[in-house]
Design a protein around this motif. Sequence first.
Motif, PDB file in Angstrom:
ATOM      1  N   THR A  36      41.189 -43.385 -29.898  1.00 20.02           N
ATOM      2  CA  THR A  36      41.696 -44.700 -29.115  1.00 20.02           C
ATOM      3  C   THR A  36      41.540 -44.930 -27.829  1.00 20.02           C
ATOM      4  O   THR A  36      41.396 -45.919 -27.287  1.00 20.02           O
ATOM      5  N   GLY A  37      41.370 -43.700 -27.200  1.00 22.51           N
ATOM      6  CA  GLY A  37      41.061 -43.597 -25.594  1.00 22.51           C
ATOM      7  C   GLY A  37      39.755 -43.702 -25.307  1.00 22.51           C
ATOM      8  O   GLY A  37      38.920 -42.792 -25.694  1.00 22.51           O
ATOM      9  N   SER A  38      39.507 -44.729 -24.313  1.00 20.77           N
ATOM     10  CA  SER A  38      38.054 -44.711 -23.756  1.00 20.77           C
ATOM     11  C   SER A  38      37.816 -44.286 -22.573  1.00 20.77           C
ATOM     12  O   SER A  38      36.914 -44.493 -21.919  1.00 20.77           O
ATOM     13  N   ILE A  39      38.832 -43.519 -22.015  1.00 16.40           N
ATOM     14  CA  ILE A  39      38.840 -43.477 -20.631  1.00 16.40           C
ATOM     15  C   ILE A  39      38.173 -42.036 -19.971  1.00 16.40           C
ATOM     16  O   ILE A  39      38.127 -41.011 -21.106  1.00 16.40           O
ATOM     17  N   GLN A  40      37.532 -41.674 -19.052  1.00 12.38           N
ATOM     18  CA  GLN A  40      36.851 -40.682 -19.002  1.00 12.38           C
ATOM     19  C   GLN A  40      37.854 -39.411 -18.927  1.00 12.38           C
ATOM     20  O   GLN A  40      37.016 -38.306 -19.220  1.00 12.38           O
ATOM     21  N   ILE A  41      38.923 -39.280 -18.541  1.00  9.54           N
ATOM     22  CA  ILE A  41      39.766 -38.026 -18.524  1.00  9.54           C
ATOM     23  C   ILE A  41      39.820 -37.837 -19.761  1.00  9.54           C
ATOM     24  O   ILE A  41      40.086 -36.316 -19.984  1.00  9.54           O
ATOM     25  N   THR A  42      40.214 -38.703 -20.879  1.00 10.38           N
ATOM     26  CA  THR A  42      40.213 -38.320 -22.208  1.00 10.38           C
ATOM     27  C   THR A  42      39.316 -37.577 -22.717  1.00 10.38           C
ATOM     28  O   THR A  42      39.303 -36.756 -23.596  1.00 10.38           O
TER      29      THR A  42
END
Length: 528
Positions: free
Chosen positions: A47-53
């Motif tokens: 569900t998360g597309s952000i780099q830290i995830t």
Amino acid sequence: MRTLSNLRLLGTIVAIAGATVGLPALAQQKVLRAVPHADLKVLDNHTGSIQITKIYGLMVYDQLFAWDEKLQAKPMMVGDYTVSADGLKYTFKLRPGLKWHDGTKVTSKDVVPSIKRWASRDAMGQKLMEFTAAMEAVDEDSFTVILKQPYGFVEFTLGSDGPQIPTIYREKEAATDAFTAITETIGSGPFKFNRAEWQPGVKLVFDKNKDYVPRNEPPNGMAGGKVVKVDRVEWNIIPDTGTAAAALTRGEVDFWDSPPNDQVPIIEKSKDVVVAPLTPFGNIGFLRTNTLFPPFNDYRARLALAYLFDQRDFQRAASGDERWWKVCYAMYICDTPFGTEAGAEEIRKLDRVKAKQLMADAGYKGEKLVLTTTAEIKPIGDLAQVAVAQLREIGVNVDMQLSDWGTVVGRIAKMDPPDKGGWNMFASRASGTSYFHPVTNTAANMSCDRKNWVGWPCDETATKLRDQVIRATDEGQRKALMETYHRRLIEQQPYTLLGQFQLLFAWRKEVTGVLKSAVLAYWNMEKS
């Protein structure tokens, strides 16, 4: 009276000091202390597309395949696999020794629902499923993918580095609705997430997974043997970049993920610090608009931004030294196989008068437009600030609303009207390895089913052209189709390009084994 930011900073300093002088058991351990580019708030790679995830996910979980330095897919969790002569049946067998952090065995009953769940959210996965007739477990260790027609990107897709990463979850987590984020942290990857020591906004800890069996191969990008050479990795959240720079140069931390451009000249002066890019193609800055609401439901308003925005201004603000950035009008990244700039000849000239006229033609009459952004990730905040300034110069009424990055990510996923918690615009950055290929570039997906990425741009012509490029088997035909497709994207502007840049990383010289890879890898790092 202490402010909240001061308390957070104090907590971070105490956490670093405590890790150094407290907890006697840690004295015998090799601890790599890092400053991440953002706090971790989303734990679900589907569900998360952000780099830290992504970084967290590839430490804690594993993939069936992974991309090497040349972005070629190599087996990871998969051991042997075969493809039928007609190219329609793939049979995969998991390699031995795969175990969850709770000690149970990884099986194909975990794999199949994980891939199906991921594919319902990710553009690459959705494209794979268009070609897929069936995906089924055969036994504990094997599963099959049956295609309706041959598709040349099966392994490439299963090794994707995002935006959503096809990490494999336990069967019970994989059964979670794809639009409900998983909050469990039990994976099968080379690190275990130490939930007991998690202090949100202050510190995160990853312990070496002693039961992990790496592939017997040298590390290569995200592929190869994931050998962990430290006992634990600590992420220390240090919001103040000056404090982070001082901590690195003094040796209080060992690694800094993405120091902002204003701190690079400072840390470069230290003889004990290395500053370098790690990703293959660099990255892009972009501004995404919400096409569900006026004025950006009209392509002319989106095109106005391309005529208005001077990429040099954005990159000077967000990336600093011209060694690390350049102007680029390729929606699929300059200097890559799909990196054409066809159709961009006019917008290269920049024309504020035309930009203002296009906004008027799209029906804009001075209504307030909400730009959601953050100061937590400074380069993203810098991009937003420049966008606001340039928009206001042509009379656009921008309401810039600041919050932490996790809140921004949650907000942009909403389809609510801008005046009811929704949004009109946001600025961000993206890895070139996620945007360099028609199969991987989620932001360029303009399918009209509203299952595409946030902003939900819709254009049937662009969608058909993208599909033709993906299906083309002749290189000359693919190149011609790509130019036609790119001209359509330049006109429709699913996102506005804000320049191409190298993301920098910094580490102490006693840290070795830092890998060049699409996503920052903490395995193979060693600390002397």
